[in-house]
Design an enzyme around this catalytic site. Structure first.
Site, mmCIF file in Angstrom:
data_model
loop_
_atom_site.group_PDB
_atom_site.id
_atom_site.type_symbol
_atom_site.label_atom_id
_atom_site.label_comp_id
_atom_site.label_asym_id
_atom_site.label_seq_id
_atom_site.Cartn_x
_atom_site.Cartn_y
_atom_site.Cartn_z
ATOM 1 N N ASP A 1 -68.371 -59.356 26.767
ATOM 2 C CA ASP A 1 -68.083 -60.742 27.154
ATOM 3 C C ASP A 1 -67.344 -60.829 28.482
ATOM 4 O O ASP A 1 -66.896 -59.819 29.028
ATOM 5 C CB ASP A 1 -67.267 -61.443 26.053
ATOM 6 C CG ASP A 1 -66.150 -60.553 25.510
ATOM 7 O OD1 ASP A 1 -65.756 -59.595 26.194
ATOM 8 O OD2 ASP A 1 -65.675 -60.821 24.394
ATOM 9 N N ASP B 1 -58.389 -64.511 14.982
ATOM 10 C CA ASP B 1 -59.212 -65.501 14.284
ATOM 11 C C ASP B 1 -60.489 -64.856 13.725
ATOM 12 O O ASP B 1 -61.371 -65.553 13.242
ATOM 13 C CB ASP B 1 -59.580 -66.660 15.231
ATOM 14 C CG ASP B 1 -60.354 -66.168 16.454
ATOM 15 O OD1 ASP B 1 -60.591 -64.943 16.571
ATOM 16 O OD2 ASP B 1 -60.726 -67.008 17.296
ATOM 17 N N GLU C 1 -66.476 -66.930 18.095
ATOM 18 C CA GLU C 1 -65.365 -67.565 17.412
ATOM 19 C C GLU C 1 -65.790 -68.018 16.008
ATOM 20 O O GLU C 1 -66.991 -68.025 15.697
ATOM 21 C CB GLU C 1 -64.896 -68.784 18.236
ATOM 22 C CG GLU C 1 -64.473 -68.434 19.656
ATOM 23 C CD GLU C 1 -63.160 -67.670 19.753
ATOM 24 O OE1 GLU C 1 -62.931 -66.725 18.973
ATOM 25 O OE2 GLU C 1 -62.345 -67.983 20.635
ATOM 26 N N HIS D 1 -62.715 -63.144 15.471
ATOM 27 C CA HIS D 1 -63.867 -63.072 16.375
ATOM 28 C C HIS D 1 -64.206 -61.628 16.739
ATOM 29 O O HIS D 1 -63.354 -60.751 16.746
ATOM 30 C CB HIS D 1 -63.659 -63.937 17.627
ATOM 31 C CG HIS D 1 -62.667 -63.429 18.633
ATOM 32 N ND1 HIS D 1 -61.960 -64.269 19.472
ATOM 33 C CD2 HIS D 1 -62.251 -62.178 18.955
ATOM 34 C CE1 HIS D 1 -61.194 -63.550 20.272
ATOM 35 N NE2 HIS D 1 -61.333 -62.288 19.966
HETATM 36 P P1 PGA Z 1 -56.949 -57.317 21.729
HETATM 37 O O1 PGA Z 1 -58.150 -58.350 21.587
HETATM 38 O O2 PGA Z 1 -57.573 -55.966 21.752
HETATM 39 O O3 PGA Z 1 -56.309 -57.618 23.055
HETATM 40 O O4 PGA Z 1 -56.055 -57.523 20.572
HETATM 41 C C1 PGA Z 1 -59.152 -58.066 20.648
HETATM 42 C C2 PGA Z 1 -60.197 -59.169 20.643
HETATM 43 O O5 PGA Z 1 -59.842 -60.335 20.854
HETATM 44 O O6 PGA Z 1 -61.369 -58.858 20.393
#
Ligand code: PGA
Length: 604
Positions: free
Chosen positions: A75, A146, A153, A148
């Site tokens: 992404d 959340d 999302e 995702h």
């Molecule tokens: P993070 O993010 O590794 O910074 O905790 C993970 C994600 O949102 O997929």
């Protein structure tokens, strides 16, 4: 109970990253030997950083050749230029691609600057490129709080493909860490879809830190559902969740192992945990628990091991025994408090600090990182202006000019930043003033509590911590034992402290007590010392918190001010103890004693 394949690794080791990196390297080496490319799906964020470091390390040792690797990133923020400091394009080059021999033309990362009118075509072509490359061999994933995966999302369609999406509130709040202000976080992103991820031949999802524990339980134990998109991975034939103990801590088999099957009820910690859990779920005090409560909650084995009356008395006495007021705290000793950020000591142990001072201990507070990222621009501008106004008051002409230049430089930068769409890095002047803000607040707060020594380490290393310990020769050390994100300042500082502590000579080893700031307070069953606060001490603690004015604002949507959070966490502990039937105080602070590591285990 678990519907997905999981592997759990010890906290504070590199074992998880090494295992994942080795899987990737084996795949690459196997394909290289067969003269085939390897297609990797890559992720950004803090989670994969340790894996990337391990891949780079092994590349430098000549153990892997990335020249035939084709990569596809999950992404990118929409409209964010690829060279922006928070873009995922920049992240990948800074943290992996610039350090290995992957070919530039083999790298695919969604481009945030794609125009809206071309977006559909662009996303379709991203999908087509994955297909043309032969599909993704290994897809690396993190997980959002959340649930995702990528930027899919909650409620993302199961059959979704690469597309433009809106980010949800949890994700926006989490990105404040990078952007400094929720208003600067891009609200849209281009992401591979759920189906794109599901089409990968193998999926490795990594989660580390107790801030991921709740969502991991949902993703792994609830049936696949659109609220927690990562739960769809349960349907993949080759997907595994790689977890550290902290992120696995809420899985039923860890938090309530008795539900899983027979357990060793002779373990005293397990006995206390089980009784506390029962009191919390039945909403009965420990004394009120009955045989039936144990039976319906699958804990009959426990009261077969220890008769009910003995068990209840034992756990209650144990809880009361942890309550440690002035009479049992150190007296006339040297106490060193190590805090990752300048407000951590008062947040976690502002009451205990007052008691330690009252007990005539010699206290030194050492702050390990500058924490400038958490100071809003206007707060720094205010300090720079105060500096100038002071110079004008005392009429020092040379200082007035210098301070005027500083205010002008800072104001110009802040205005430029405000006008920019997604923020820009702070100048040296601004970062320095932000560090000054935090140091001044900490020094004033120490003075308020009567702490005679306050020092700033300005970046923690094992060597610096050792030197501080050698200088202060503490009998007791208090340090932050948070198990949040392993790449967060708190957990990195913990790693450094534990390494320094392990290297100390075994004779006259200071006691090491851990407190928590970002993670939940140590639960009473897990804690070794509960320090009760009088109403006066609690009030002084709140005032101490307010000294950290730069931290008493709402940086994120819907969050509370620091002093409110401090009040809540102390009361929460007190309410839990009241629930058990342990009464007496309205506020507590909770600590766990660090026991040096026995080889093959982790002590935190
Ligand atoms: P993070 O993010 O590794 O910074 O905790 C993970 C994600 O949102 O997929």
């Amino acid at each position: 109970m678990e519907r997905a394949k999981i592997k759990i690794f010890p906290n504070e080791t590199n074992e998880l990253a090494e295992e994942v990196a080795n899987i990737i390297i084996s795949e690459i080496n196997m394909n290289n030997a067969a003269n085939r490319p390897t297609v990797l799906g890559l992720a950004t964020g803090n989670t994969p950083l340790d894996v990337y470091r391990e891949l780079i390390r092994q590349y430098r040792e000549g153990k892997v050749d990335f020249s035939r690797v084709i990569s596809f990133n999950l992404d990118e923020y929409f409209e964010l230029p690829p060279d922006h400091e928070n873009s995922y394009n920049r992240f990948m080059f800074d943290n992996l691609f610039s350090h290995i021999n992957i070919k530039r033309e083999n790298i695919h990362i969604p481009q945030g600057l794609t125009s809206l009118k071309d977006i559909k075509e662009y996303c379709d072509s991203y999908e087509a490129s994955i297909k043309n490359a032969g599909g993704i061999d290994i897809q690396l994933l993190g997980i959002g709080r959340d649930g995702h995966i990528g930027f899919n999302e909650p409620l993302s369609p199961e059959d979704s493909r690469t597309r433009l999406v809106e980010l949800d509130k949890v994700t926006l709040n989490d990105a404040v860490r990078e952007f400094g202000d929720v208003k600067l976080v891009p609200t849209r992103a281009i992401t591979m879809g759920v189906q794109t991820i599901m089409d990968s031949k193998r999926v490795i999802l990594i989660a580390t830190g107790d801030h991921k524990a709740k969502i991991i339980r949902q993703a792994v134990e609830m049936p696949p559902n659109p609220e927690v998109v990562a739960s769809y991975l349960q349907k993949h034939t080759n997907a595994t969740f790689y977890l550290d103990q902290a992120s696995a801590s809420e899985l039923t088999r860890i938090s309530k192992p008795w539900i899983f099957g027979p357990v060793d009820w002779s373990n005293p910690r397990l006995q206390s945990r089980a009784v506390c859990y029962l009191s919390e779920t039945t909403k009965k005090s420990i004394a009120e628990l009955e045989v039936g409560d144990f039976v319906v909650n699958m804990m009959e084995g426990l009261i077969k091991e220890v008769p009910l009356a003995t068990l209840k008395t034992k756990v209650l006495n144990e809880m009361v025994g942890k309550i440690t007021s002035n009479d049992r705290l150190p007296v006339k000793k040297s106490v060193l408090i190590l805090a990752p950020h300048t407000e951590d000591d008062v947040v976690a142990m502002g009451g205990t600090i007052q008691k330690l001072i009252a007990n005539l201990n010699h206290l030194a507070c050492v702050y390990m990182t500058p924490g400038t990222g958490a100071v809003l621009d206007y707060e720094a501008q205010k300090f720079a202006m105060a500096k100038l106004i002071y110079s004008q008051h005392v009429g020092d002409k040379s200082l007035i000019q210098k301070d005027q230049d500083l205010v002008t430089a800072i104001t110009q930068h802040i205005n430029k930043k405000k006008a920019s769409r997604f923020g820009m890095p702070d100048t040296v002047e601004l970062t320095t003033i932000k560090a000054v803000v935090r140091e001044a607040e900490a020094a004033a707060c120490c003075n308020y509590f009567g702490v005679p020594q306050c020092e700033f380490m300005n970046g923690a290393t094992v060597e610096k911590v050792r030197m501080v310990i050698e200088k202060h020769k503490p009998n007791v050390i208090f340090a932050c034992g948070d198990l949040t994100d392993p790449n967060s300042a708190h957990r990195l500082c913990l790693r450094v402290i534990l390494s320094a502590y392990r290297s100390l000579p075994a004779t006259n080893l200071p006691e090491l007590w851990l407190y928590r700031v970002d993670s939940n307070e140590f639960h009473p069953a897990e804690s070794d010392m509960l320090v009760p606060l009088s109403a006066t001490e609690m009030e002084a603690k709140i005032i101490g918190t307010v000294y950290h004015q730069s931290q008493n604002y709402k940086l994120q949507l819907g969050t509370k001010q620091l002093w409110q959070k401090v009040e809540e966490r102390s009361q929460h502990l007190s309410n839990t103890l009241k629930q058990y039937g342990v009464t007496g105080y309205t506020s507590y602070e909770s600590f766990k004693k660090h026991t040096p590591i026995i080889p093959g285990t982790t002590a935190v």
